[in-house]
Design a protein around this motif. Structure first.
Motif, PDB file in Angstrom:
ATOM      1  N   HIS A 291      53.355  18.342 115.102  1.00 47.56           N
ATOM      2  CA  HIS A 291      54.413  19.309 115.400  1.00 47.56           C
ATOM      3  C   HIS A 291      55.752  18.997 114.741  1.00 47.56           C
ATOM      4  O   HIS A 291      56.670  19.818 114.796  1.00 47.56           O
ATOM      5  CB  HIS A 291      54.589  19.447 116.918  1.00 47.56           C
ATOM      6  N   GLY A 292      55.874  17.819 114.108  1.00 46.80           N
ATOM      7  CA  GLY A 292      57.064  17.517 113.312  1.00 46.80           C
ATOM      8  C   GLY A 292      58.204  16.856 114.065  1.00 46.80           C
ATOM      9  O   GLY A 292      58.362  17.043 115.267  1.00 46.80           O
ATOM     10  N   TRP A 293      59.016  16.094 113.331  1.00 43.46           N
ATOM     11  CA  TRP A 293      60.215  15.475 113.917  1.00 43.46           C
ATOM     12  C   TRP A 293      61.241  16.538 114.286  1.00 43.46           C
ATOM     13  O   TRP A 293      62.123  16.308 115.107  1.00 43.46           O
ATOM     14  CB  TRP A 293      60.842  14.491 112.921  1.00 43.46           C
ATOM     15  N   ASP A 294      61.127  17.714 113.625  1.00 40.84           N
ATOM     16  CA  ASP A 294      62.081  18.790 113.936  1.00 40.84           C
ATOM     17  C   ASP A 294      61.448  19.811 114.884  1.00 40.84           C
ATOM     18  O   ASP A 294      62.020  20.870 115.137  1.00 40.84           O
ATOM     19  CB  ASP A 294      62.572  19.482 112.657  1.00 40.84           C
ATOM     20  N   TYR A 295      60.265  19.494 115.388  1.00 43.55           N
ATOM     21  CA  TYR A 295      59.573  20.317 116.400  1.00 43.55           C
ATOM     22  C   TYR A 295      59.153  21.683 115.866  1.00 43.55           C
ATOM     23  O   TYR A 295      58.746  22.552 116.636  1.00 43.55           O
ATOM     24  CB  TYR A 295      60.448  20.489 117.678  1.00 43.55           C
ATOM     25  N   LYS A 296      59.247  21.863 114.546  1.00 46.09           N
ATOM     26  CA  LYS A 296      58.980  23.189 113.982  1.00 46.09           C
ATOM     27  C   LYS A 296      57.643  23.279 113.267  1.00 46.09           C
ATOM     28  O   LYS A 296      57.324  24.319 112.678  1.00 46.09           O
ATOM     29  CB  LYS A 296      60.113  23.592 113.028  1.00 46.09           C
ATOM     30  N   GLY A 297      56.869  22.208 113.273  1.00 44.50           N
ATOM     31  CA  GLY A 297      55.545  22.242 112.660  1.00 44.50           C
ATOM     32  C   GLY A 297      55.591  22.794 111.250  1.00 44.50           C
ATOM     33  O   GLY A 297      56.457  22.428 110.445  1.00 44.50           O
ATOM     34  N   SER A 298      54.671  23.724 110.965  1.00 45.95           N
ATOM     35  CA  SER A 298      54.554  24.240 109.604  1.00 45.95           C
ATOM     36  C   SER A 298      55.769  25.069 109.187  1.00 45.95           C
ATOM     37  O   SER A 298      55.967  25.331 108.005  1.00 45.95           O
ATOM     38  CB  SER A 298      53.285  25.086 109.475  1.00 45.95           C
ATOM     39  N   ALA A 299      56.615  25.450 110.152  1.00 43.75           N
ATOM     40  CA  ALA A 299      57.816  26.201 109.785  1.00 43.75           C
ATOM     41  C   ALA A 299      58.995  25.276 109.512  1.00 43.75           C
ATOM     42  O   ALA A 299      60.103  25.724 109.251  1.00 43.75           O
ATOM     43  CB  ALA A 299      58.183  27.184 110.908  1.00 43.75           C
ATOM     44  N   GLY A 300      58.779  23.957 109.585  1.00 51.21           N
ATOM     45  CA  GLY A 300      59.871  23.013 109.391  1.00 51.21           C
ATOM     46  C   GLY A 300      59.598  22.062 108.247  1.00 51.21           C
ATOM     47  O   GLY A 300      58.927  22.423 107.273  1.00 51.21           O
ATOM     48  N   ILE A 301      60.118  20.821 108.349  1.00 52.65           N
ATOM     49  CA  ILE A 301      59.977  19.867 107.246  1.00 52.65           C
ATOM     50  C   ILE A 301      58.518  19.499 106.962  1.00 52.65           C
ATOM     51  O   ILE A 301      58.193  19.112 105.852  1.00 52.65           O
ATOM     52  CB  ILE A 301      60.787  18.567 107.487  1.00 52.65           C
ATOM     53  N   TYR A 302      57.653  19.591 107.940  1.00 46.71           N
ATOM     54  CA  TYR A 302      56.232  19.306 107.699  1.00 46.71           C
ATOM     55  C   TYR A 302      55.486  20.528 107.151  1.00 46.71           C
ATOM     56  O   TYR A 302      54.261  20.540 107.069  1.00 46.71           O
ATOM     57  CB  TYR A 302      55.539  18.789 108.970  1.00 46.71           C
ATOM     58  N   GLY A 303      56.226  21.550 106.743  1.00 46.49           N
ATOM     59  CA  GLY A 303      55.596  22.706 106.100  1.00 46.49           C
ATOM     60  C   GLY A 303      55.061  22.378 104.709  1.00 46.49           C
ATOM     61  O   GLY A 303      54.225  23.091 104.167  1.00 46.49           O
ATOM     62  N   SER A 304      55.590  21.259 104.135  1.00 46.14           N
ATOM     63  CA  SER A 304      55.118  20.843 102.814  1.00 46.14           C
ATOM     64  C   SER A 304      55.103  19.328 102.761  1.00 46.14           C
ATOM     65  O   SER A 304      55.562  18.667 103.686  1.00 46.14           O
ATOM     66  CB  SER A 304      56.044  21.405 101.726  1.00 46.14           C
ATOM     67  N   GLY A 305      54.555  18.775 101.693  1.00 44.91           N
ATOM     68  CA  GLY A 305      54.517  17.320 101.545  1.00 44.91           C
ATOM     69  C   GLY A 305      53.295  16.703 102.211  1.00 44.91           C
ATOM     70  O   GLY A 305      52.398  17.401 102.669  1.00 44.91           O
ATOM     71  N   THR A 306      53.269  15.355 102.264  1.00 44.35           N
ATOM     72  CA  THR A 306      52.073  14.662 102.746  1.00 44.35           C
ATOM     73  C   THR A 306      51.746  14.973 104.198  1.00 44.35           C
ATOM     74  O   THR A 306      50.594  14.871 104.604  1.00 44.35           O
ATOM     75  CB  THR A 306      52.226  13.122 102.637  1.00 44.35           C
ATOM     76  N   HIS A 307      52.754  15.329 104.989  1.00 43.47           N
ATOM     77  CA  HIS A 307      52.502  15.546 106.420  1.00 43.47           C
ATOM     78  C   HIS A 307      52.072  16.974 106.757  1.00 43.47           C
ATOM     79  O   HIS A 307      51.965  17.343 107.919  1.00 43.47           O
ATOM     80  CB  HIS A 307      53.744  15.174 107.243  1.00 43.47           C
ATOM     81  N   ARG A 308      51.840  17.776 105.710  1.00 48.14           N
ATOM     82  CA  ARG A 308      51.504  19.172 105.944  1.00 48.14           C
ATOM     83  C   ARG A 308      50.156  19.306 106.670  1.00 48.14           C
ATOM     84  O   ARG A 308      49.167  18.697 106.297  1.00 48.14           O
ATOM     85  CB  ARG A 308      51.405  19.911 104.610  1.00 48.14           C
ATOM     86  N   THR A 309      50.139  20.099 107.762  1.00 52.28           N
ATOM     87  CA  THR A 309      48.876  20.380 108.473  1.00 52.28           C
ATOM     88  C   THR A 309      48.669  21.869 108.684  1.00 52.28           C
ATOM     89  O   THR A 309      47.576  22.308 109.016  1.00 52.28           O
ATOM     90  CB  THR A 309      48.847  19.741 109.877  1.00 52.28           C
ATOM     91  N   GLY A 310      49.744  22.662 108.574  1.00 47.07           N
ATOM     92  CA  GLY A 310      49.651  24.086 108.874  1.00 47.07           C
ATOM     93  C   GLY A 310      49.733  24.393 110.361  1.00 47.07           C
ATOM     94  O   GLY A 310      49.612  25.541 110.771  1.00 47.07           O
ATOM     95  N   ILE A 311      49.940  23.354 111.187  1.00 44.47           N
ATOM     96  CA  ILE A 311      49.989  23.575 112.651  1.00 44.47           C
ATOM     97  C   ILE A 311      51.390  24.023 113.065  1.00 44.47           C
ATOM     98  O   ILE A 311      52.394  23.543 112.531  1.00 44.47           O
ATOM     99  CB  ILE A 311      49.571  22.287 113.389  1.00 44.47           C
ATOM    100  N   LYS A 312      51.418  24.926 114.032  1.00 47.17           N
ATOM    101  CA  LYS A 312      52.714  25.479 114.428  1.00 47.17           C
ATOM    102  C   LYS A 312      53.530  24.470 115.225  1.00 47.17           C
ATOM    103  O   LYS A 312      53.015  23.468 115.713  1.00 47.17           O
ATOM    104  CB  LYS A 312      52.518  26.759 115.225  1.00 47.17           C
ATOM    105  N   GLY A 313      54.802  24.793 115.393  1.00 45.98           N
ATOM    106  CA  GLY A 313      55.692  23.898 116.125  1.00 45.98           C
ATOM    107  C   GLY A 313      55.695  24.158 117.621  1.00 45.98           C
ATOM    108  O   GLY A 313      54.897  24.945 118.131  1.00 45.98           O
ATOM    109  N   VAL A 314      56.597  23.457 118.313  1.00 46.15           N
ATOM    110  CA  VAL A 314      56.664  23.600 119.776  1.00 46.15           C
ATOM    111  C   VAL A 314      57.978  24.247 120.216  1.00 46.15           C
ATOM    112  O   VAL A 314      58.280  24.304 121.405  1.00 46.15           O
ATOM    113  CB  VAL A 314      56.508  22.229 120.477  1.00 46.15           C
ATOM    114  N   ARG A 315      58.740  24.770 119.256  1.00 46.36           N
ATOM    115  CA  ARG A 315      60.042  25.343 119.594  1.00 46.36           C
ATOM    116  C   ARG A 315      59.916  26.504 120.568  1.00 46.36           C
ATOM    117  O   ARG A 315      60.779  26.703 121.416  1.00 46.36           O
ATOM    118  CB  ARG A 315      60.753  25.840 118.314  1.00 46.36           C
TER     119      ARG A 315
END
Ligand code: HEC
Ligand code: HEC
Ligand code: HEC
Ligand code: HEC
Length: 455
Positions: A291-315
């Protein structure tokens, strides 16, 4: 053989009753079944009434009880409908929903009559309970039920005892397990919270103990002392919300570290097989990994790069009801539960802390960190003093003092989202303070200052 059975029995009854039983043994009266019911039998009957499946360490039935009218509950388990208390109530007065009335003390002449009731079409407990279980249930129904309405105001659910009289009883008996504040046992909500929610249930357990647990049964004490003890427990505190939110943040970061749980050895089923950390269960079970350090999942910083999963955030769940979030965490997607709390990797308290964090601990990181450049949107000069008093004690003025830790300046620059999450909630299983109760802008200024520390 007889001896072993009796020994097993001795280990599970309170000391004074064990003594009594010892005396009976000394007289050579070996037959347990033939002796008149004593307080230990009554208490055991009370625990069977509460949850005979747990007390007898049986497996939960595979099918729900078709005669039980289950309330709508996301986590309804089969066991519930088979418990006597589910249909007859904690105050033994019956439940409208289950079409039951008060359980009469009289009316059942002997255990054989109860056995036939338990075989009737309303019950259908054939072969589920032994002769001894039925004898103990009978003893409870005859001598164990009390009139709760005399001492608990049924409207306000307030115990009418005097909360100042039995502090010593609580401190010397209950606190050994529950802690002075009633919060030591992590598999349950704080004692005070539970007692306020259902004083009748608490009273039943104080008198009879908790099924399959070593909690003592206090029914041998004068009932007036029990009322006062209940009133004392009723006044114990709820879990501190600010602490719960911060701990939830640390669990979100790394629950395996925060709880000291045995690290997972297989991929989280919801983690994509082809994503970068699929072979690293220690990583892919962390909330932040999906879900990302910014809680935004694929809509945030984990939307790209090695941590990309396509999973949504918890916002979207910020401000949500903790009970709804708890249901999400225990669903078939997340699997942070077993069929029973103790088989879960996370305790009840862990789940509540996580739910509190998701509901009330998240922030919109885009308000504080420029997503493109990673610059903290604060003034680095304003909070040098705060950094030096709040952080330098551990990290040093240059941010490099922890032998184990990474360089704070580097983390603040390379992953400001992680740094801000940790500044607000602390670091899993470390003494680092959680600062989420302080002004957010001050924290962002501290982060901005940390970004200026030497490389
Ligand atoms: C699925 C619901 C349900 C469960 C579970 C249940 N009962 Fe009952 N029980 C009933 C109903 C319905 C009645 C009849 C209404 C009444 O008497 O209140 C009843 C009646 C009784 C009676 C009075 C019988 C009579 O004829 O006087 C006793 C005693 C009793 N139950 C004991 C138990 C015990 C002990 C357990 C647990 C081992 C248990 N029940 C579990 C639903 C249930
Ligand atoms: C030997 C340890 C022990 C002692 C002593 C003890 N308890 Fe417990 N108690 C437990 C355990 C274990 C549970 C069940 C925890 C769970 O549900 O996961 C429990 C559960 C309870 C519950 C039920 C909570 C609920 O609604 O599920 C109440 C109420 C309670 N205890 C009150 C007391 C009081 C009051 C005392 C002092 C008279 C006491 N306990 C002493 C271990 C103990
Ligand atoms: C392996 C990946 C993974 C991990 C680890 C994970 N989740 Fe999730 N989570 C998901 C997926 C996938 C969904 C979306 C499910 C859906 O859409 O039905 C989700 C949905 C959610 C939602 C609902 C969001 C919404 O708006 O509907 C919440 C809240 C949540 N997760 C919290 C957590 C927490 C807290 C943790 C850590 C204890 C966690 N998750 C760990 C994959 C994960
Ligand atoms: C009581 C000691 C203590 C204090 C005070 C403290 N920290 Fe920490 N901090 C730690 C420890 C221990 C770690 C974990 C280091 C590790 O990974 O081994 C840590 C980790 C961090 C990390 C993450 C680094 C990493 O390893 O990923 C950041 C960022 C951080 N601290 C920033 C701060 C800031 C900013 C402050 C002041 C607001 C602060 N800390 C105050 C002890 C402290």
């Amino acid at each position: 053989m007889t001896r072993m059975r009796i020994n097993a029995r001795l280990s599970c009854v309170p000391g004074r009753l064990a003594l009594l039983l010892g005396a009976v043994l000394a007289l050579g009266l070996f037959s347990v079944a033939a002796k008149a019911a004593d307080e230990a039998d009554i208490a055991r009957g009370g625990r069977l009434f509460d949850n005979w499946i747990a007390e007898l360490k049986e497996r939960p039935p595979l099918a729900p009880n078709p005669r039980y009218k289950a309330p709508k509950d996301l986590n309804q388990i089969n066991e519930a409908g088979w418990r006597c208390v589910s249909c007859h109530g904690w105050d033994y007065q019956g439940l409208k929903r289950q079409a039951t009335g008060p359980l009469a003390k009289a009316g059942l002449e002997d255990p054989a009559r109860l056995a036939s009731v338990l075989r009737d079409p309303r019950h259908q407990y054939e072969n589920r309970l032994s002769e001894r279980d039925i004898a103990d249930l009978f003893a409870f129904l005859q001598n164990g039920m009390i009139d709760m309405s005399e001492h608990i105001d049924p409207e306000g659910k307030r115990p009418l005892g005097d909360k100042s009289r039995e502090a010593v009883l609580f401190a010397t008996i209950c606190a050994n397990c529950h802690g002075m504040d009633g919060q030591r046992i992590a598999s349950m909500a704080p004692l005070g919270t539970l007692v306020r929610g259902n004083p009748q249930e608490a009273l039943h357990k104080i008198l009879n103990g908790h099924p399959a647990e070593k909690m003592p049964a206090l029914r041998f004490l004068p009932i007036s002392r029990i009322w006062d003890l209940l009133a004392y427990a009723h006044a114990l505190p709820d879990r501190d919300q600010a602490a719960s939110i911060a701990r939830g943040g640390r669990l979100y970061d790394n629950w395996q570290k925060e709880t000291g749980a045995r690290p997972k050895t297989y991929r989280h089923p919801a983690y994509p097989r082809i994503a970068a950390f699929a072979a690293m269960p220690k990583m892919n079970w962390r909330c932040k990994e999906c879900h990302g350090w910014d809680y935004k999942g694929s809509a945030g910083i984990y939307g790209s790069g090695t941590h990309r999963t396509g999973i949504k955030g918890v916002r979207a769940m910020a401000g949500g009801r903790p009970a709804d979030i708890l249901a999400i965490l225990t669903d078939a997607n997340h699997r942070f539960h077993g069929t029973n709390w103790f088989r879960s990797p996370l305790s009840y308290r862990d789940l509540i802390d996580l739910a509190n964090f998701i509901s009330r601990g998240q922030i919109d990181m885009d308000l504080y960190i420029d997503r493109k450049t990673g610059h903290a949107l604060g003034n680095p000069q304003r909070r040098r003093m705060e950094f030096n008093v709040l952080c330098a004690t551990c990290h040093g003025r240059n941010g490099k003092a922890l032998p184990t830790g990474k360089d704070i300046g580097d983390v603040a620059r390379s992953n400001p989202w992680e740094a801000l999450h940790k500044i607000r909630n602390g670091h899993p299983d470390e003494a680092m303070p959680a600062l989420h109760a302080l002004d957010s802008q001050m924290l962002v200024d501290i982060l901005a200052y940390a970004q200026t520390l030497p490389e």
